[in-house]
Design an enzyme around this catalytic site. Structure first.
Site, short mmCIF file in Angstrom:
data_model
loop_
_atom_site.label_atom_id
_atom_site.label_comp_id
_atom_site.label_asym_id
_atom_site.label_seq_id
_atom_site.Cartn_x
_atom_site.Cartn_y
_atom_site.Cartn_z
N GLU A 180 -3.84 3.74 4.84
CA GLU A 180 -4.28 2.50 4.18
C GLU A 180 -5.46 2.78 3.25
O GLU A 180 -6.49 2.09 3.27
CB GLU A 180 -4.63 1.44 5.23
N GLU A 201 3.40 2.40 10.43
CA GLU A 201 2.60 1.63 11.38
C GLU A 201 3.17 0.22 11.46
O GLU A 201 3.41 -0.42 10.44
CB GLU A 201 1.13 1.60 10.95
#
Length: 797
Positions: free
Chosen positions: A414, A491
């Site tokens: 991220e 994820e």
């Protein structure tokens, strides 16, 4: 856009524990002195640390404190302190050892570790998750003179992470004694250019610390199976400092999660008389794999869905301290659930963790960074990224590229540079570095932006596989938006649960907090719990069932990595303090499975699963939602005190059977039915008052070496019939009687503020765990477990 398929044909290796002479690994974990004071005079060799505390490594000073709201890392950092600590160790070396080469190897120090030997400054390590080492040879003393190592660890700048980091020398330290001429482990790389049903090729590349002539340079390669059967052996002469050789092999057994077959490889440097000057030992695993943009992932020529979880580095009550038997316990709990892949979130794991993954059979997505130059916390790695990230990346890949478990490199999670053009250059540069060091594995990153034109990491067109976090509603547009590149769900989920807590089920998934505008949930529970029914998630996530179903039905997604396998310290979404650990885990912080564990087991294994929830202690006439996870059957029939409440089954959109039942005390029974016949049953009974404890010592499954093994005592509070009592918790005391030390205790409750190092712990929903270490491994231990009404002595074998 992209136009690549990714296919890899590889062999991977891992260092064996224990190194034979003349290379010797000297135990360096014991006998350290420690203080939380800070004074640069502590670096001097003649300083006396006689009043400091004596500790053994690995060591995490933060975990010994009570949780508190005042610490600068906040509850997101585990509500525990950082600070500055000093370590010192004194050791002798014999006069006869002069001329040997000595290296001090640190498995991991959090954070900013500075090292001195005999007052000589050796340097500073920046990255708190990477191994590093220093050459001590020029500064050592022999004979009657003592040597002094001093280490300053600075974890005072906080917050520097989004989770609990721990503080101190939290992984193993070893002193390595080598010949003056020796092989360099970091420069050794073993691959297989070819693997097939009847022929494989082993390539060994290694480097010496100094050049040798052809007469002196002989290298012996020996490959054996685990029964010591010789597979191949070659001795070759060479000159210079670099060596590369290929060995042709016949049929070899392949490594896989189901059958993690390993071979032993010995690389020996010989003198003219055939005497070993130096040697390295590795475990070798042969396998090949393929990522396809349409069909997903395959291993050894067979389709395989990656059934993965993300794991942080802490080990519950141990804090950041790495212990191999504790890590083995975590991995075997995951293995029993059906997990075949681990994502190291979001940093390099310990070397020993990867050893376990090699041996137990886990594919590992090995992740380097949680941030690049743009910060997520004020004092995190972004401060050091530009200066150190390439050197750290090189150390990371060289350290781990010889593990059979590691099948993919992740350069970030991220990362905020995906939203601006700086992401292109960083991605290209780091991918190039990784590929130069290891062309045998794909490189990926975990992304959130699913629009190609806005995703600058994807625009670099350098990654072999793209991972996307969450974004379930975008899955079907990914193959169009990112053409020609394989995809994984890197994820998922972020569902929230407290083990043993059951609130009424709502028709839709509840989002706690509801949006990015809310820091905390506004309609949560006053005791800081979340229902263990799979119906609550953070606003960016969803339920476990939905996340798995979305990946399961899409062949182009190579697999899933669930956030997370275990609860971990810090990041206690959705609550403020006193919550101090996460709610995301499929298993709680103590290592006790939540109910959804059995949903995964029913989907990911062939184990016969029939799991009924909730407990059966309620108010008379109360409406209770009853769920059942099962597999290998057509339906489940529910009985209350002998009366059938009907048959239910799973559907394409729901992975459990469900009923709503008006409570009455007694027995709730689920019967699994296949082809019209009852094949399995499970019973929940109304529990009475607690009168005893049942203790599972959980050791043999998790034993490693005896020396560092821990015993996990799972204590169940039970009534006179042996039924676990879920609503009358009481304090347990773990009192050593003979040959044992209490390392820590836990109950999995995310807002329990007692130190995890205390020998006292309340049960939570009838359960608690004590972590015990024997002082002398060959003798039995005894511990007394005591409450205000119960005493039970437990034998530790």
């Amino acid at each position: 856009m992209f136009n690549k398929l990714v296919s890899f044909l590889v062999l991977f290796v891992t260092a064996l524990p224990g190194i034979a002479q003349p290379r010797e690994a000297i135990d360096f974990n014991g006998g350290w002195s420690f203080t939380l004071e800070d004074d640069l005079q502590f670096r001097h060799a003649d300083f006396s640390a006689v009043n400091w505390k004596t500790v053994s490594l690995p060591h995490d000073w933060s975990i010994g404190f009570d949780f508190g709201e005042q610490y600068p890392a906040g509850n997101a950092g585990g509500a525990l302190p950082g600070g500055v600590g000093w370590y010192r160790k004194t050791f002798p070396l014999a006069e006869k050892d002069k001329g040997s080469h000595y290296t001090l190897h640190f498995g991991g120090v959090y954070r900013y570790a500075e090292v001195w030997i005999n007052g000589k400054y050796l340097g500073k390590n920046i990255n708190g998750y990477l191994s590093f080492e220093h050459d001590l040879t020029p500064y050592l003393r022999y004979g009657n003179e003592q040597n002094v190592v001093a280490v300053r660890v600075d974890n005072s700048l906080q917050p520097n992470s989004r989770w609990y980091t721990g503080s101190g020398i939290y992984r193993d330290v070893r002193l390595e004694k080598r010949s003056p001429i020796h092989l360099l482990r970091a420069e050794t790389f073993i691959t297989t250019p070819e693997v097939s049903a009847d022929k494989s090729t082993l390539r060994v590349q290694t480097v010496l610390n100094q050049a040798v002539s052809g007469k002196a340079g002989k290298l012996q390669l020996k490959l054996q199976d685990k029964n010591k059967k010789l597979i191949a052996e070659q001795t070759l002469a060479f000159s210079g400092s670099q060596f590369e050789e290929e060995i042709s092999l016949g049929t070899v057994a392949l490594w896989s999660p189901e059958r993690p077959t390993l071979y032993d490889l010995n690389i020996s440097l010989l003198d003219n008389n055939g005497k070993i000057i130096d040697e390295l030992n590795y475990q070798v695993g042969f396998r090949y794999f393929h990522f396809d943009e349409q069909k997903g992932f395959s291993l050894n020529g067979k389709p395989l869905k990656l059934r993965g979880v993300c794991l942080h580095h802490d080990l519950g009550a141990l804090g950041a301290v790495f212990n191999k038997s504790a890590a083995k316990r975590q991995l075997l709990i995951m293995k029993n659930m059906g997990v075949n892949a681990i994502r190291t979130a979001h940093n390099p794991p310990s070397e020993e963790f990867l050893d376990l993954c090699d041996e137990l059979g886990f594919l590992v997505q090995n992740e380097a960074y949680d941030m690049w130059a743009k910060r997520k916390n004020k004092f995190d790695y972004h401060l050091d990224f530009k200066e150190h990230h390439i050197d750290d990346l090189v150390r990371f890949v060289k350290r781990d590229r010889n593990h059979p478990s590691v099948f993919m490199w992740s350069i970030g999670n991220e990362i905020r540079e995906q939203f601006d053009s700086t992401g292109i250059a960083f991605t290209k540069n780091m991918t190039e570095v990784v590929k130069k060091l290891d062309p045998t594995r794909p490189v990926t990153a975990a992304l959130t932006e699913t629009n190609y034109e806005k995703n600058f990491i994807a625009q670099a067109q350098a990654l072999d596989v793209l991972g996307f976090n969450y974004k379930y509603f975008d899955y079907d547009r990914l193959p169009t938006e990112f053409k020609g590149v394989p995809l994984i769900a890197s994820e998922t989920t972020s569902a929230l649960q407290t083990r043993g807590v059951y609130d009424s089920v709502h028709d839709t998934i509840q989002l706690w907090p509801a949006s990015s505008q809310d820091k905390f949930v506004t309609n949560g529970n006053s005791d800081f719990t979340v229902s263990a029914y799979d119906n609550v998630a953070a606003y960016w996530g969803t339920s476990h069932e939905r996340a798995w179903l979305e990946v399961k039905k899409r062949d182009f997604l190579g697999g899933i990595f669930v956030w997370t396998g275990f609860d971990y310290l810090g990041e206690p979404v959705p609550y403020p303090y006193p919550a101090r650990s996460s709610y995301y885990g499929i298993v709680d912080l103590a290592g006790l499975p939540k109910d959804v564990y059995y949903m995964y087991q029913s989907e990911w294994t062939d184990t016969e699963v029939l799991h009924l929830l909730p407990h059966w202690n309620w108010k008379e006439g109360e409406s209770v939602d009853v769920w059942c996870y099962y597999n290998n059957a057509d339906e489940v029939e529910l009985f209350l005190n002998g009366r059938s409440l009907g048959k239910r089954s799973k559907t394409d959109d729901q992975l459990h059977a469900a009923w709503n039942v008006l409570f009455e005390a007694g027995e709730l029974k689920a019967v699994k039915i296949k082809d019209g016949k009852a094949v399995q049953e499970v019973v929940k009974k109304t529990a009475g008052k607690p009168v005893d404890v049942i203790v599972d010592t959980e050791h043999d499954r998790y034993a490693v070496d005896g020396l560092t093994d821990l015993h996990f005592l799972t204590v169940s509070l039970v009534d006179e019939h042996g039924t676990i009592v879920p609503d009358s918790d009481m304090e347990l005391s773990f009192i050593p009687q003979e040959n044992v030390t209490v390392i820590g205790t836990d109950n999995g409750y995310q807002a329990d503020l007692s130190s995890l190092s205390t020998p006292k712990r309340n049960t939570y929903k009838g359960l608690a765990v004590g972590i015990i270490k024997k002082q002398e491994i060959n003798n039995v231990g005894k511990i007394l477990i005591k409450t205000n009404i119960i005493e039970k002595e437990v034998i530790i074998k």
